[in-house]
Write a protein that holds these residues in place. Structure first.
Motif, PDB file in Angstrom:
ATOM      1  N   GLY A 163       0.879  -1.219  -0.247  1.00 19.29           N
ATOM      2  CA  GLY A 163       0.120   0.019  -0.049  1.00 19.29           C
ATOM      3  C   GLY A 163       0.871   1.251  -0.063  1.00 19.29           C
ATOM      4  N   VAL A 164       1.851   1.248  -0.668  1.00 15.82           N
ATOM      5  CA  VAL A 164       2.714   2.354  -0.835  1.00 15.82           C
ATOM      6  C   VAL A 164       3.327   2.434  -2.366  1.00 15.82           C
ATOM      7  N   ARG A 165       3.659   3.791  -2.857  1.00 17.39           N
ATOM      8  CA  ARG A 165       4.201   3.604  -4.097  1.00 17.39           C
ATOM      9  C   ARG A 165       5.398   4.231  -4.075  1.00 17.39           C
ATOM     10  N   ILE A 166       6.586   3.403  -4.986  1.00 17.24           N
ATOM     11  CA  ILE A 166       7.920   3.715  -5.182  1.00 17.24           C
ATOM     12  C   ILE A 166       8.043   3.972  -6.535  1.00 17.24           C
ATOM     13  N   CYS A 206      -1.825  14.621   1.420  1.00 21.38           N
ATOM     14  CA  CYS A 206      -0.378  14.148   1.491  1.00 21.38           C
ATOM     15  C   CYS A 206      -0.195  12.941   2.284  1.00 21.38           C
ATOM     16  N   ALA A 207      -0.863  12.694   3.410  1.00 26.25           N
ATOM     17  CA  ALA A 207      -0.587  11.461   4.270  1.00 26.25           C
ATOM     18  C   ALA A 207      -1.295  10.074   3.306  1.00 26.25           C
ATOM     19  N   ASN A 208      -2.039  10.569   2.453  1.00 29.19           N
ATOM     20  CA  ASN A 208      -2.789   9.346   1.652  1.00 29.19           C
ATOM     21  C   ASN A 208      -1.385   8.752   0.674  1.00 29.19           C
ATOM     22  N   GLN A 209      -1.100   7.299   1.003  1.00 33.37           N
ATOM     23  CA  GLN A 209       0.156   6.504   0.234  1.00 33.37           C
ATOM     24  C   GLN A 209      -0.279   6.218  -1.212  1.00 33.37           C
TER      25      GLN A 209
END
Lengths: 146, 393
Positions: free
Chosen positions: A97-100, B251-254
């Protein structure tokens, strides 16, 4: 834009807040910061949770797998990438659930598609720095297009 | 705080100044500031001793100087009661109009000069901290064009993106620059939609003619209370009536939808506060680092439907006599971007038009304008600071 002085690819300079990421990278592990309050991951590494402001983040080794969210083909290379141009920069949404944002390697430009499954790959830049890139995860099936 | 502290027209703009845009002109930001200030003195019949408040946009060419405002005002001979250098990039121009209005309204100063001056094509002194050294530069992203390539490609995946619509905008803005003697001379020639389509790929799908070019130049305004302007006989006045700003939207939304920007908040808000709808706006002067940013803002400020921005640009007359005149002086894309003073290009043109001084590119009966700003490109998003302002005459 055409620079005749070929500069090397920039090397990251780890800080106390990011050192664990680079220590993991050296061992081929994609380490991400995990927020124990919200039980969520965040990227890029920093000293605080972006959700609570607390400095209680924990490091976890992750799968290094995800899906291509977007990409761009870089025709004008940045320093250190001259030999690679044109090359693909991808934005990968990890299963955590993160983007890189990373170089996509081991793939032909024409084969790159939003939604395709990707996995982390590593490029050794120096004795201290192994840098992340992504490559197609051929064993995984892409999710059906939205 | 009232709905919009600007709505009573208590504070006004009484003059604008602008230099010609040049590449590698050799002049420093100080020398450019002197030219802008002289124009402003001439128009207002004021001098350095009359100015007691100054705002700046931090110049790239001076951003390693920790005392820029002090040095610059000392250079100009201004003894100030209130100084502010803003670092919200291209959002600083209208941001500073609002900050100056606050300072005047609260009595911190009486007569404010709003300056944007920069010479990055002569002297580049930018340094970026935070994640850049570790998680951006070593990846090989082609700076803002790389970030916009990612953004445009995602948009194209979610919606339809007709590049001929972006081309139509490129042509309309170029036509403005041809009629604008302050535009960078080498850009003052006609282009066609096909020229845009065929321009070389930088970070695809982003092309060369999607993009701004760094240049040197400056612009500025003088602001004061309307009551004081009347006393001084300054009759050509423009009033900011609504303003909104947001930095680091969501901005806290990943895992955000990266096509949603802060303008989806500030655009509708400034219209509401001005008691207007998008169709009431006579002309649109959006900050234009890339054509695609103008397109997204046209959607999110309410001029075009969501996902149909490129079709809107393709099918709308964007010229000064058209349905929605956009960046009638050429914008930054066709004037050149004078570093971080760039946001002032869009603002100055709006003020010029509202003062009826658009000459060969005047928007007939222009009564109001919406101006927007954009500052900084964040990690894997669209833009960091988003703001908007409605001005009337």
């Amino acid at each position: 834009m055409a620079d005749t002085n070929v500069k090397p690819r920039p090397l990251p300079k780890p800080t106390p807040a990011t050192q664990a990421f680079w220590d993991g990278a050296k061992k081929g592990k994609l380490m991400l910061q995990w927020d124990p309050t919200t039980k969520k991951y965040q990227f890029w590494p920093r000293a605080n949770s972006v959700r609570t402001g607390k400095r209680n983040l924990q490091w976890k080794a992750t799968s290094g797998k995800g899906e291509l969210y977007s990409f761009t083909i870089t025709h004008v290379p940045t320093p250190g990438f001259e030999a690679r141009a044109p090359y693909v920069i991808g934005m990968i949404e990890l299963d955590e659930g993160v983007r890189i944002i990373a170089n996509l390697i081991n793939i032909k430009i024409d084969d790159v598609e939003i939604g395709m499954r990707m996995k982390v790959a590593w490029e050794k830049l120096s004795d201290d720095i192994t840098y992340f890139a992504f490559e197609p995860n051929k064993r995984a099936k892409s999710k059906p297009k939205k | 705080m009232a709905k919009s502290f600007l709505e009573d027209k208590e504070i006004c703009i009484v003059a604008y100044g602008e230099t010609k845009i040049v590449r590698r002109g050799g002049r420093s930001a100080y020398e450019i500031a002197a030219e802008v200030a002289e124009q402003l003195y001439k128009k207002t019949k004021l001098g350095p001793s009359d100015i007691d408040g100054v705002t700046f946009t931090v110049p790239i060419s001076e951003c390693s100087n920790p005392f820029w405002s002090g040095y610059a005002t000392e250079y100009l001979g201004i003894s100030a009661k209130w100084l502010q250098t803003s670092d919200i990039g291209g959002a600083s121009a209208i941001g500073n109009v609002t900050r100056a209005a606050m300072a005047i309204k609260s009595g911190l100063c009486e007569t404010a000069m709003i300056l944007g001056v920069d010479a990055p094509s002569t002297q580049w002194r930018a340094y970026y901290g935070s994640y850049r050294n570790e998680f951006w530069d070593p990846v090989g992203v082609q700076g803002p064009p790389g970030a916009f390539g990612l953004l445009m490609n995602r948009y194209e995946h979610q919606y339809e993106l007709d590049f001929r619509g972006l081309g139509a905008l490129a042509v309309a803005q170029r036509n403005g620059a041809i009629k604008n003697p302050n535009a960078y001379e080498k850009l003052r020639h006609k282009i066609t939609i096909d020229d845009y389509i065929n321009s070389r790929q930088i970070s695809s799908p982003l092309r060369l003619l999607d993009s701004v070019m760094w240049a040197d130049g400056g612009n500025g305004l003088v602001m004061m209370k309307t009551s004081r302007a009347k006393k001084l006989g300054l009759t050509n006045r423009v009033y900011p009536i609504s303003y909104a700003e947001i930095s680091n939207f969501d901005c806290a939304n990943q895992t955000p939808d990266i096509t949603a920007t802060g303008h989806s908040v500030v655009g509708p808000k400034v219209l509401r506060d001005a008691k207007m709808k998008a169709k009431d706006i006579d002309m649109f002067h959006p900050y234009d680092d890339f054509l695609f940013a103008v397109m997204l803002k046209a959607e999110q400020c309410g001029f075009a439907k969501k996902g149909q921005g490129s079709q809107f640009l393709r099918d709308t007359d964007l010229g000064p006599k058209g349905t929605l005149p956009i960046n009638t002086g050429g914008g930054q894309i066709s004037c050149g971007q004078p570093g971080l003073a760039g946001g002032g290009i869009n603002l100055t043109e709006a003020v010029r038009q509202l003062m009826g001084e658009g000459k060969g590119r005047q928007v007939p009966n222009a009564r109001n304008a919406m101006v927007t700003g954009i500052g900084v490109i964040p990690y894997g998003r669209n833009w960091g600071s988003a703001n908007a302002m409605v001005l009337v005459n």
